[in-house]
Design a protein around this motif. Structure first.
Motif, short mmCIF file in Angstrom:
data_model
loop_
_atom_site.label_atom_id
_atom_site.label_comp_id
_atom_site.label_asym_id
_atom_site.label_seq_id
_atom_site.Cartn_x
_atom_site.Cartn_y
_atom_site.Cartn_z
N PHE A 23 33.17 2.18 -4.18
CA PHE A 23 32.45 0.97 -3.84
C PHE A 23 32.93 -0.24 -4.64
O PHE A 23 32.95 -1.36 -4.12
CB PHE A 23 30.94 1.17 -3.99
CG PHE A 23 30.35 1.94 -2.84
CD1 PHE A 23 30.39 1.41 -1.55
CD2 PHE A 23 29.79 3.18 -3.02
CE1 PHE A 23 29.86 2.11 -0.48
CE2 PHE A 23 29.27 3.89 -1.96
CZ PHE A 23 29.30 3.36 -0.69
N THR A 24 33.35 -0.01 -5.87
CA THR A 24 33.94 -1.11 -6.64
C THR A 24 35.24 -1.56 -5.99
O THR A 24 35.50 -2.76 -5.85
CB THR A 24 34.21 -0.67 -8.09
OG1 THR A 24 33.00 -0.19 -8.66
CG2 THR A 24 34.75 -1.81 -8.91
N TRP A 25 36.06 -0.59 -5.57
CA TRP A 25 37.30 -0.93 -4.87
C TRP A 25 37.01 -1.69 -3.58
O TRP A 25 37.68 -2.68 -3.28
CB TRP A 25 38.10 0.34 -4.55
CG TRP A 25 39.23 0.08 -3.62
CD1 TRP A 25 40.46 -0.40 -3.94
CD2 TRP A 25 39.23 0.24 -2.20
NE1 TRP A 25 41.22 -0.55 -2.82
CE2 TRP A 25 40.49 -0.15 -1.73
CE3 TRP A 25 38.29 0.69 -1.29
CZ2 TRP A 25 40.82 -0.11 -0.38
CZ3 TRP A 25 38.62 0.73 0.04
CH2 TRP A 25 39.87 0.33 0.49
N LEU A 60 48.29 -3.81 -7.29
CA LEU A 60 48.31 -3.28 -8.65
C LEU A 60 47.18 -3.87 -9.49
O LEU A 60 46.48 -3.14 -10.20
CB LEU A 60 49.66 -3.56 -9.30
CG LEU A 60 49.83 -3.04 -10.72
CD1 LEU A 60 49.78 -1.53 -10.75
CD2 LEU A 60 51.14 -3.55 -11.30
N ILE A 61 46.97 -5.17 -9.38
CA ILE A 61 45.89 -5.82 -10.12
C ILE A 61 44.54 -5.29 -9.64
O ILE A 61 43.63 -5.05 -10.44
CB ILE A 61 45.97 -7.35 -9.98
CG1 ILE A 61 47.19 -7.87 -10.74
CG2 ILE A 61 44.70 -8.04 -10.46
CD1 ILE A 61 47.51 -9.32 -10.48
N LEU A 62 44.39 -5.07 -8.34
CA LEU A 62 43.16 -4.53 -7.78
C LEU A 62 42.88 -3.13 -8.32
O LEU A 62 41.76 -2.83 -8.76
CB LEU A 62 43.25 -4.51 -6.26
CG LEU A 62 42.07 -3.94 -5.49
CD1 LEU A 62 40.87 -4.85 -5.62
CD2 LEU A 62 42.44 -3.74 -4.05
N ILE A 63 43.88 -2.27 -8.33
CA ILE A 63 43.71 -0.90 -8.82
C ILE A 63 43.38 -0.90 -10.31
O ILE A 63 42.48 -0.17 -10.75
CB ILE A 63 44.98 -0.08 -8.52
CG1 ILE A 63 45.10 0.18 -7.03
CG2 ILE A 63 44.98 1.23 -9.29
CD1 ILE A 63 46.40 0.78 -6.59
N ALA A 104 42.97 5.02 -1.42
CA ALA A 104 42.47 4.07 -0.42
C ALA A 104 43.57 3.09 -0.01
O ALA A 104 43.72 2.79 1.19
CB ALA A 104 41.26 3.33 -0.98
N GLU A 105 44.33 2.59 -0.96
CA GLU A 105 45.41 1.66 -0.63
C GLU A 105 46.52 2.36 0.16
O GLU A 105 47.07 1.79 1.11
CB GLU A 105 46.00 1.03 -1.89
CG GLU A 105 45.07 0.06 -2.59
CD GLU A 105 44.75 -1.18 -1.75
OE1 GLU A 105 45.56 -1.57 -0.89
OE2 GLU A 105 43.68 -1.74 -1.98
N LEU A 110 49.21 3.39 5.38
CA LEU A 110 49.60 4.36 6.41
C LEU A 110 49.01 4.00 7.77
O LEU A 110 49.68 4.13 8.79
CB LEU A 110 49.20 5.76 6.00
CG LEU A 110 50.02 6.40 4.89
CD1 LEU A 110 49.44 7.77 4.53
CD2 LEU A 110 51.47 6.53 5.29
N VAL A 111 47.76 3.57 7.78
CA VAL A 111 47.13 3.20 9.05
C VAL A 111 47.80 1.99 9.66
O VAL A 111 48.02 1.92 10.87
CB VAL A 111 45.61 2.95 8.84
CG1 VAL A 111 44.99 2.26 10.02
CG2 VAL A 111 44.90 4.27 8.56
N LEU A 112 48.16 1.01 8.84
CA LEU A 112 48.78 -0.21 9.36
C LEU A 112 50.23 0.01 9.78
O LEU A 112 50.71 -0.64 10.68
CB LEU A 112 48.69 -1.32 8.33
CG LEU A 112 47.28 -1.85 8.07
CD1 LEU A 112 47.31 -2.90 6.98
CD2 LEU A 112 46.67 -2.41 9.34
#
Length: 114
Positions: A23-25, A60-63, A104-105, A110-112
Motif C-alpha cells: 500500500f505504501t508503494w 529506483l527512488i520509488l523502491i 510490482a514494478e 511486463l504488462v505494458l
C-alpha cells in the motif's frame, strides 16, 4: 487454498509487512505518476502517451522510498526487535520490504511490454 493455508506459507507478521509495503508503494506510485503527468503536460503542452511508465531513476527512488519508510515504521513500532527475536535478521526484514515494490514494478513493465 483457504486462509489457514496462507497462514502457513506467510505468517501474520510477514503478511502485515508485505501488505503495508504494497500500500505504501501504491500511494507513492500514484503520486509519482500524477507528478510525471503534470510536469510532462506543462512542459510539452500536450497529453502524455504512456503516463504509467516511469524513468528507471524514478523507479529506483520509488523502491528505495518504500523500503526506507517501511523500515522507519518498523523501528517506530519496535517490530524489528520482535522479528529479531523470531529469527528474522535485518537483511531478511529489509528484503521483505524490498521485494514487494520490485515485483510490482516488474509486473507493470511486463504488462505494458507484452
Amino acid at each position: 487454498m483457504g486462509d489457514s493455508d496462507a497462514m502457513i506459507l506467510l505468517p501474520h507478521f510477514t503478511r502485515a509487512l508485505v501488505i503495508r509495503s504494497f500500500f505504501t508503494w501504491l500511494v507513492l506510485r500514484m503520486i509519482a505518476v500524477a507528478g510525471t503527468i503534470m510536469v510532462t503536460e506543462s512542459l510539452s503542452g500536450g497529453r502524455v502517451s504512456a503516463p504509467i511508465l516511469l524513468s528507471p531513476s524514478a523507479i529506483l527512488i520509488l523502491i528505495l522510498s518504500v523500503t526506507a519508510s517501511g523500515w522507519i515504521y518498523m523501528r517506530l513500532r519496535n517490530e524489528d526487535r520482535f522479528l529479531l527475536s523470531l529469527g528474522f535478521g535485518p537483511i531478511r526484514q529489509i528484503t521483505t520490504l524490498l521485494i514487494v515494490p520490485i515485483l510490482a514494478e516488474i509486473s507493470i513493465l511486463l504488462v505494458l511490454v507484452l
